[in-house]
Design a protein around this motif. Structure first.
Motif, PDB file in Angstrom:
ATOM      1  N   HIS A 146       0.864  -1.062  -0.183  1.00 27.47           N
ATOM      2  CA  HIS A 146       0.034  -0.100  -0.041  1.00 27.47           C
ATOM      3  C   HIS A 146       1.024   1.247  -0.108  1.00 27.47           C
ATOM      4  O   HIS A 146       0.755   2.261  -0.726  1.00 27.47           O
ATOM      5  CB  HIS A 146      -0.899  -0.025   1.118  1.00 27.47           C
ATOM      6  N   MET A 147       1.962   1.305   0.831  1.00 34.92           N
ATOM      7  CA  MET A 147       2.597   2.419   0.925  1.00 34.92           C
ATOM      8  C   MET A 147       3.707   2.728  -0.420  1.00 34.92           C
ATOM      9  O   MET A 147       3.448   3.925  -0.596  1.00 34.92           O
ATOM     10  CB  MET A 147       3.466   2.532   2.107  1.00 34.92           C
ATOM     11  N   TYR A 148       4.209   1.739  -0.780  1.00 36.73           N
ATOM     12  CA  TYR A 148       5.283   1.938  -2.124  1.00 36.73           C
ATOM     13  C   TYR A 148       4.575   1.376  -3.438  1.00 36.73           C
ATOM     14  O   TYR A 148       5.102   2.072  -4.389  1.00 36.73           O
ATOM     15  CB  TYR A 148       6.474   1.176  -1.712  1.00 36.73           C
ATOM     16  N   GLY A 149       3.642   0.758  -3.352  1.00 33.39           N
ATOM     17  CA  GLY A 149       2.857   0.626  -4.701  1.00 33.39           C
ATOM     18  C   GLY A 149       3.260  -0.845  -5.497  1.00 33.39           C
ATOM     19  O   GLY A 149       2.564  -1.134  -6.126  1.00 33.39           O
ATOM     20  N   LEU A 184      19.632   1.443  14.609  1.00 29.35           N
ATOM     21  CA  LEU A 184      19.264   2.636  13.979  1.00 29.35           C
ATOM     22  C   LEU A 184      18.000   3.006  14.154  1.00 29.35           C
ATOM     23  O   LEU A 184      17.213   2.153  13.710  1.00 29.35           O
ATOM     24  CB  LEU A 184      19.689   2.697  12.647  1.00 29.35           C
ATOM     25  N   THR A 185      17.712   4.011  14.761  1.00 28.15           N
ATOM     26  CA  THR A 185      16.305   4.402  15.071  1.00 28.15           C
ATOM     27  C   THR A 185      16.009   5.688  14.599  1.00 28.15           C
ATOM     28  O   THR A 185      17.073   6.562  14.631  1.00 28.15           O
ATOM     29  CB  THR A 185      15.675   4.130  16.558  1.00 28.15           C
ATOM     30  N   HIS A 186      14.855   6.358  14.612  1.00 24.44           N
ATOM     31  CA  HIS A 186      14.549   7.679  14.228  1.00 24.44           C
ATOM     32  C   HIS A 186      15.374   8.351  13.223  1.00 24.44           C
ATOM     33  O   HIS A 186      15.711   9.715  13.456  1.00 24.44           O
ATOM     34  CB  HIS A 186      14.607   8.419  15.536  1.00 24.44           C
ATOM     35  N   LEU A 187      15.400   7.563  11.999  1.00 27.12           N
ATOM     36  CA  LEU A 187      16.284   8.066  10.708  1.00 27.12           C
ATOM     37  C   LEU A 187      15.006   8.819  10.054  1.00 27.12           C
ATOM     38  O   LEU A 187      13.848   8.222  10.164  1.00 27.12           O
ATOM     39  CB  LEU A 187      16.600   7.026  10.095  1.00 27.12           C
ATOM     40  N   GLU A 188      15.433   9.716   9.253  1.00 27.12           N
ATOM     41  CA  GLU A 188      14.375  10.433   8.395  1.00 27.12           C
ATOM     42  C   GLU A 188      14.926  10.179   7.104  1.00 27.12           C
ATOM     43  O   GLU A 188      16.064  10.757   6.814  1.00 27.12           O
ATOM     44  CB  GLU A 188      14.328  11.852   8.631  1.00 27.12           C
ATOM     45  N   LEU A 189      14.333   9.454   6.155  1.00 26.13           N
ATOM     46  CA  LEU A 189      14.920   9.005   5.126  1.00 26.13           C
ATOM     47  C   LEU A 189      13.716   9.289   4.054  1.00 26.13           C
ATOM     48  O   LEU A 189      12.598   9.333   4.028  1.00 26.13           O
ATOM     49  CB  LEU A 189      14.937   7.474   5.091  1.00 26.13           C
ATOM     50  N   GLN A 190      14.392   9.519   2.625  1.00 26.82           N
ATOM     51  CA  GLN A 190      13.609   9.988   1.525  1.00 26.82           C
ATOM     52  C   GLN A 190      13.449   8.522   0.716  1.00 26.82           C
ATOM     53  O   GLN A 190      14.561   7.997   0.343  1.00 26.82           O
ATOM     54  CB  GLN A 190      14.149  11.075   0.610  1.00 26.82           C
ATOM     55  N   ARG A 191      12.288   8.215   0.504  1.00 28.43           N
ATOM     56  CA  ARG A 191      12.153   6.790  -0.325  1.00 28.43           C
ATOM     57  C   ARG A 191      11.389   7.323  -1.607  1.00 28.43           C
ATOM     58  O   ARG A 191      10.687   8.105  -1.547  1.00 28.43           O
ATOM     59  CB  ARG A 191      11.817   5.668   0.530  1.00 28.43           C
ATOM     60  N   GLN A 192      11.371   6.179  -2.666  1.00 24.47           N
ATOM     61  CA  GLN A 192      10.479   6.264  -3.519  1.00 24.47           C
ATOM     62  C   GLN A 192       9.215   5.409  -3.947  1.00 24.47           C
ATOM     63  O   GLN A 192       9.671   4.250  -3.194  1.00 24.47           O
ATOM     64  CB  GLN A 192      11.405   6.091  -5.059  1.00 24.47           C
ATOM     65  N   ARG A 193       8.474   5.573  -4.440  1.00 21.60           N
ATOM     66  CA  ARG A 193       7.104   4.754  -4.721  1.00 21.60           C
ATOM     67  C   ARG A 193       7.398   4.050  -6.238  1.00 21.60           C
ATOM     68  O   ARG A 193       8.368   4.306  -6.833  1.00 21.60           O
ATOM     69  CB  ARG A 193       5.958   5.396  -4.644  1.00 21.60           C
ATOM     70  N   LYS A 194       6.503   3.184  -6.496  1.00 20.97           N
ATOM     71  CA  LYS A 194       6.468   2.679  -8.108  1.00 20.97           C
ATOM     72  C   LYS A 194       6.376   3.559  -8.952  1.00 20.97           C
ATOM     73  O   LYS A 194       6.932   3.509  -9.984  1.00 20.97           O
ATOM     74  CB  LYS A 194       5.347   1.374  -7.947  1.00 20.97           C
ATOM     75  N   ASP A 195       5.554   4.717  -8.496  1.00 21.52           N
ATOM     76  CA  ASP A 195       5.174   5.459  -9.552  1.00 21.52           C
ATOM     77  C   ASP A 195       6.360   6.787  -9.728  1.00 21.52           C
ATOM     78  O   ASP A 195       6.197   7.839 -10.324  1.00 21.52           O
ATOM     79  CB  ASP A 195       3.873   6.305  -9.556  1.00 21.52           C
ATOM     80  N   LYS A 196       7.494   6.363  -9.206  1.00 19.60           N
ATOM     81  CA  LYS A 196       8.628   7.282  -8.816  1.00 19.60           C
ATOM     82  C   LYS A 196       8.594   8.503  -8.114  1.00 19.60           C
ATOM     83  O   LYS A 196       9.380   9.488  -7.865  1.00 19.60           O
ATOM     84  CB  LYS A 196       9.278   7.764 -10.306  1.00 19.60           C
TER      85      LYS A 196
END
Length: 201
Positions: A146-149, A184-196
């Motif tokens: 659901h989150m990433y597609g 590792l906890t409390h990281l803020e990361l940028q990630r991509q979905r299937k639709d880029k």
């Protein structure tokens, strides 16, 4: 010179009686020797036959069979050793059966635990996935879909698709820290979905 004379029939009777007595004694000696030999052979053969019968019963699965130990001669020692091997075989089989039963119980418990964990994993509201040391996806739950597609069928066995090319170096440094044992906890990361499209998590 002394000359003794005797009637031929009397002389032959004495010789014949001597031959008959000798023959009777020889026959008696042979009968006695044969009887003693037969008895001795029976003393040797009977325990061997008993061991053979016991071995056949054991090979058929009856490990309760024992050979009767008649004495402390070589056959008695052999029968004692045979009984000892049978007892050890019984003990080994009982131990193996116990280990097999214990292993089956452990496997059943592990299967139940695994089923429970899979149910929790699949129905968690949090996106949870598992990767190997080369960042190939091993597990991917429904919240991740659901989150990433991407569906689980699309990503399992493939390199983690949520890492964009520009974030690969960041992912590598996280990998180095985690594989060295760091939590590792409390990281803020940028990630991509299937639709880029990208997002922060």
């Amino acid at each position: 010179h002394i000359v003794a004379e005797q009637i031929v029939s009397e002389a032959l009777a004495l010789a014949i009686s001597t031959v008959v007595i000798t023959a009777v004694l020889v026959v008696a000696a042979l009968l006695i020797a044969g009887s003693l030999g037969f008895l001795r052979v029976r003393q040797i053969v009977r325990p061997i036959q008993a061991m053979a019968t016991t071995a056949e019963a054991i090979s058929a699965g009856d490990l309760s069979q024992q050979v009767n130990v008649a004495g402390q001669d070589e056959l008695g020692v052999l029968a004692t050793a045979f009984n000892s091997m049978t007892a050890q075989l019984r003990k080994i089989i009982v131990d193996l059966e116990g280990q097999i039963a214990e292993r089956k119980r452990a496997e059943e418990s592990l299967r139940e635990t695994n089923d429970t964990l899979h149910a929790l994993f699949d129905h968690s509201p949090l996106a949870i996935f598992m990767i190997d040391l080369e960042s190939h996806v091993l597990l991917w739950n429904k919240a991740s879909e659901h989150m990433y597609g991407w569906t689980a069928q699309e990503v399992v066995g493939k390199f983690l698709p949520t890492i964009s090319d520009e974030k690969y170096e960041e992912h590598y440094f996280i990998y180095i820290r985690v594989t060295s044992g760091e939590w590792l906890t409390h990281l803020e990361l940028q990630r991509q979905r299937k639709d880029k499209s990208t997002f922060f998590l």
